[in-house]
Design an enzyme around this catalytic site. Structure first.
Site, PDB file in Angstrom:
ATOM      1  CG  LEU A 173      31.502  -4.283  45.789  1.00  0.00           C
ATOM      2  CD1 LEU A 173      32.278  -3.396  46.928  1.00  0.00           C
ATOM      3  CD2 LEU A 173      31.591  -3.592  44.547  1.00  0.00           C
TER       4      LEU A 173
ATOM      5  CE  LYS B 195      27.716 -14.968  54.783  1.00  0.00           C
ATOM      6  NZ  LYS B 195      28.900 -14.056  55.416  1.00  0.00           N
TER       7      LYS B 195
ATOM      8  CG  ASP C 123      32.596 -14.194  55.959  1.00  0.00           C
ATOM      9  OD1 ASP C 123      33.002 -13.685  54.774  1.00  0.00           O
ATOM     10  OD2 ASP C 123      31.081 -14.641  56.078  1.00  0.00           O
TER      11      ASP C 123
ATOM     12  N   GLY D 167      27.745  -6.174  69.189  1.00  0.00           N
ATOM     13  CA  GLY D 167      26.771  -7.071  68.284  1.00  0.00           C
ATOM     14  C   GLY D 167      26.826  -8.506  68.808  1.00  0.00           C
TER      15      GLY D 167
ATOM     16  N   GLY E 232      25.028 -10.646  66.183  1.00  0.00           N
ATOM     17  CA  GLY E 232      24.372 -11.431  65.313  1.00  0.00           C
ATOM     18  C   GLY E 232      25.260 -12.495  64.738  1.00  0.00           C
ATOM     19  N   GLY E 233      25.170 -13.114  63.701  1.00  0.00           N
ATOM     20  CA  GLY E 233      25.786 -14.254  62.723  1.00  0.00           C
ATOM     21  C   GLY E 233      27.385 -13.917  62.792  1.00  0.00           C
TER      22      GLY E 233
ATOM     23  CG  ASN F 173      23.088  -7.432  70.703  1.00  0.00           C
ATOM     24  OD1 ASN F 173      23.629  -6.740  69.580  1.00  0.00           O
ATOM     25  ND2 ASN F 173      22.124  -8.152  70.576  1.00  0.00           N
TER      26      ASN F 173
ATOM     27  CG  ASP G  84      17.331 -12.250  76.809  1.00  0.00           C
ATOM     28  OD1 ASP G  84      17.989 -12.012  78.112  1.00  0.00           O
ATOM     29  OD2 ASP G  84      15.981 -12.036  76.892  1.00  0.00           O
TER      30      ASP G  84
HETATM   31  P1  NAP Z   1      22.815  -9.640  61.948  1.00  0.00           P
HETATM   32  O1  NAP Z   1      22.835 -11.093  62.270  1.00  0.00           O
HETATM   33  O2  NAP Z   1      21.627  -9.047  61.292  1.00  0.00           O
HETATM   34  O3  NAP Z   1      22.990  -8.736  63.299  1.00  0.00           O
HETATM   35  C1  NAP Z   1      23.128  -7.588  63.316  1.00  0.00           C
HETATM   36  C2  NAP Z   1      23.478  -6.953  64.855  1.00  0.00           C
HETATM   37  O4  NAP Z   1      23.421  -5.295  64.610  1.00  0.00           O
HETATM   38  C3  NAP Z   1      22.609  -7.656  65.929  1.00  0.00           C
HETATM   39  O5  NAP Z   1      23.604  -7.579  66.991  1.00  0.00           O
HETATM   40  C4  NAP Z   1      21.815  -6.226  66.238  1.00  0.00           C
HETATM   41  O6  NAP Z   1      21.398  -6.168  67.589  1.00  0.00           O
HETATM   42  C5  NAP Z   1      22.681  -5.119  65.882  1.00  0.00           C
HETATM   43  N1  NAP Z   1      21.782  -3.750  65.434  1.00  0.00           N
HETATM   44  C6  NAP Z   1      20.829  -3.699  64.319  1.00  0.00           C
HETATM   45  N2  NAP Z   1      20.428  -2.395  64.275  1.00  0.00           N
HETATM   46  C7  NAP Z   1      20.720  -1.974  65.761  1.00  0.00           C
HETATM   47  C8  NAP Z   1      20.457  -0.445  66.410  1.00  0.00           C
HETATM   48  N3  NAP Z   1      19.748   0.353  65.563  1.00  0.00           N
HETATM   49  N4  NAP Z   1      21.281  -0.191  67.504  1.00  0.00           N
HETATM   50  C9  NAP Z   1      21.938  -1.311  68.167  1.00  0.00           C
HETATM   51  N5  NAP Z   1      22.278  -2.474  67.567  1.00  0.00           N
HETATM   52  C10 NAP Z   1      21.643  -2.748  66.264  1.00  0.00           C
HETATM   53  O7  NAP Z   1      24.000  -9.022  60.835  1.00  0.00           O
HETATM   54  P2  NAP Z   1      25.411 -10.095  60.572  1.00  0.00           P
HETATM   55  O8  NAP Z   1      25.006 -10.850  59.455  1.00  0.00           O
HETATM   56  O9  NAP Z   1      25.900 -10.368  61.912  1.00  0.00           O
HETATM   57  O10 NAP Z   1      26.236  -8.797  59.936  1.00  0.00           O
HETATM   58  C11 NAP Z   1      26.675  -7.466  61.118  1.00  0.00           C
HETATM   59  C12 NAP Z   1      27.552  -6.693  60.171  1.00  0.00           C
HETATM   60  O11 NAP Z   1      28.693  -7.372  59.722  1.00  0.00           O
HETATM   61  C13 NAP Z   1      27.039  -6.310  58.749  1.00  0.00           C
HETATM   62  O12 NAP Z   1      26.091  -5.110  58.915  1.00  0.00           O
HETATM   63  C14 NAP Z   1      28.125  -6.189  57.906  1.00  0.00           C
HETATM   64  O13 NAP Z   1      28.188  -4.693  57.914  1.00  0.00           O
HETATM   65  C15 NAP Z   1      29.409  -6.639  58.745  1.00  0.00           C
HETATM   66  N6  NAP Z   1      29.867  -7.512  57.580  1.00  0.00           N
HETATM   67  C16 NAP Z   1      31.103  -7.361  56.900  1.00  0.00           C
HETATM   68  C17 NAP Z   1      31.753  -8.200  56.100  1.00  0.00           C
HETATM   69  C18 NAP Z   1      32.891  -8.066  55.540  1.00  0.00           C
HETATM   70  O14 NAP Z   1      33.376  -8.746  54.756  1.00  0.00           O
HETATM   71  N7  NAP Z   1      33.655  -6.960  55.707  1.00  0.00           N
HETATM   72  C19 NAP Z   1      31.131  -9.528  56.002  1.00  0.00           C
HETATM   73  C20 NAP Z   1      29.911  -9.795  56.494  1.00  0.00           C
HETATM   74  C21 NAP Z   1      29.258  -8.892  57.443  1.00  0.00           C
HETATM   75  P3  NAP Z   1      19.978  -6.961  68.066  1.00  0.00           P
HETATM   76  O15 NAP Z   1      20.504  -8.276  68.257  1.00  0.00           O
HETATM   77  O16 NAP Z   1      19.701  -5.995  69.137  1.00  0.00           O
HETATM   78  O17 NAP Z   1      18.866  -6.641  66.928  1.00  0.00           O
END
Ligand code: NAP
Length: 289
Positions: free
Chosen positions: A22, A72, A108, A132, A134-135, A156, A160
């Site tokens: 977007l 990133k 961000d 969570g 993640g990044g 999380n 780990d």
């Molecule tokens: P990422 O690095 O892929 O991390 C994903 C996280 O979700 C990990 O902690 C993962 O846990 C967890 N997860 C995935 N599937 C799961 C499940 N079925 N049950 C429990 N936990 C689960 O993603 P990211 O880059 O950090 O982004 C995270 C979210 O932030 C995105 O999905 C997005 O919606 C949001 N975001 C929003 C903006 C905005 O401008 N609003 C910008 C960027 C991102 P594990 O470590 O156990 O796999």
């Protein structure tokens, strides 16, 4: 009607995939409202082509770029300079033309902070729960440290990863600021009336019926449930938060404000509140909300 000409500056988004972004809508609208002779386009970059893409943008005199998944962190190796906050976070989503290349910023997290301010969410002195590791969750923990939260509880699925993030953030903090838990161990979090930042990808379109935690007992402690997901506009996590008596927000404002801050860095302008509100409305409409 606006027509690009010989003085038009180019900005864009690099990542993979970028087809559903977007950001062109947000940035081109802002450019028109702010009277900037600037266009913004998405550029899909194949794995292995990141360095060539940054060099190409420089050769073509692009004013700036946004960077999204999966580049990133990798883009940092191709910068002339990096802003200290982006360096601490370890992720860059905005490049701004500087002497001899691009300077990397993270908009961000300042975007999330501005969105939270607009949503009336106080951070200073508060314990915050992050779902969570993640990044984005890591970046949120660093932002909360910068904004003087009292501490963070990182939950999380893979404990780990939560431990690794907590360790890194505590190293940056120089004190014990972050604690790690398995997602199922929310019963161990002390206190009540939590601010919870939902930073997992659970509940994103098209998996709209999923939430990272289902137990109503968890949601009875949630005062504010801040989901970073913006599509759907109301996630299951947000509905569960409201059922437990808490207030829920989505990630749409964060997306708009990270774009505004990037635009301000590129153009040296300051985007007013009316334009920001209009962008939020446009985004909600584009998402059918
Ligand atoms: P990422 O690095 O892929 O991390 C994903 C996280 O979700 C990990 O902690 C993962 O846990 C967890 N997860 C995935 N599937 C799961 C499940 N079925 N049950 C429990 N936990 C689960 O993603 P990211 O880059 O950090 O982004 C995270 C979210 O932030 C995105 O999905 C997005 O919606 C949001 N975001 C929003 C903006 C905005 O401008 N609003 C910008 C960027 C991102 P594990 O470590 O156990 O796999």
């Amino acid at each position: 009607m606006y027509t690009p000409d010989g003085h038009t500056r180019t900005c864009g988004l690099i990542g993979n995939p970028v087809a559903h972004t977007l950001s062109p809508m947000i940035q081109n609208h802002m450019a028109r409202v702010m009277g900037q002779n600037l266009v913004y386009l998405p550029f899909p970059v194949a794995r292995g082509d990141l360095e060539a893409a940054v060099r190409g943008a420089l050769a073509l005199d692009f004013l700036g770029l946004n960077v999204t998944v999966p580049y990133k962190s990798d883009v940092i190796a191709h910068l002339a300079e990096i802003d200290p906050l982006a360096e601490r976070i370890g992720a860059v989503n905005t490049l701004v033309r500087c002497q001899g290349g691009y300077k990397g910023y993270n908009t961000d997290m300042p975007g999330l902070y501005r969105a939270m301010e607009q949503d009336g969410v106080e951070i200073a002195g508060r314990d915050v729960v992050i779902l969570g590791a993640g990044g984005v969750a890591r970046a949120v923990a660093v932002m909360l440290l910068d904004r003087r939260a009292a501490g963070v509880h990182i939950l999380n699925r893979t404990v780990d990863k939560a431990r690794a993030v907590a360790q890194e953030v505590n190293k940056i903090a120089g004190k014990s600021f972050a604690r790690a838990y398995a997602l199922k161990d929310y019963g161990q979090i002390p206190g009540q009336d939590w601010l919870v930042v939902q930073a997992t990808s659970v509940g994103m379109h098209p998996h709209e019926e999923d939430a990272p935690i289902e137990d109503p007992a968890f949601y009875r402690h949630v005062e504010i449930g801040y989901d970073l997901i913006f599509n759907p506009g109301v996630t299951r996590f947000m509905r569960l938060t409201e059922s437990g008596g808490g207030r829920a927000c989505n990630g749409a404002r964060m997306l708009v404000y990270q774009g505004i801050i990037a635009f301000e860095l590129w153009t040296g302008t300051s985007v007013d509140q009316n334009t920001a509100d209009e962008l939020c409305r446009m985004m909600a409409q584009a998402l059918g909300q």
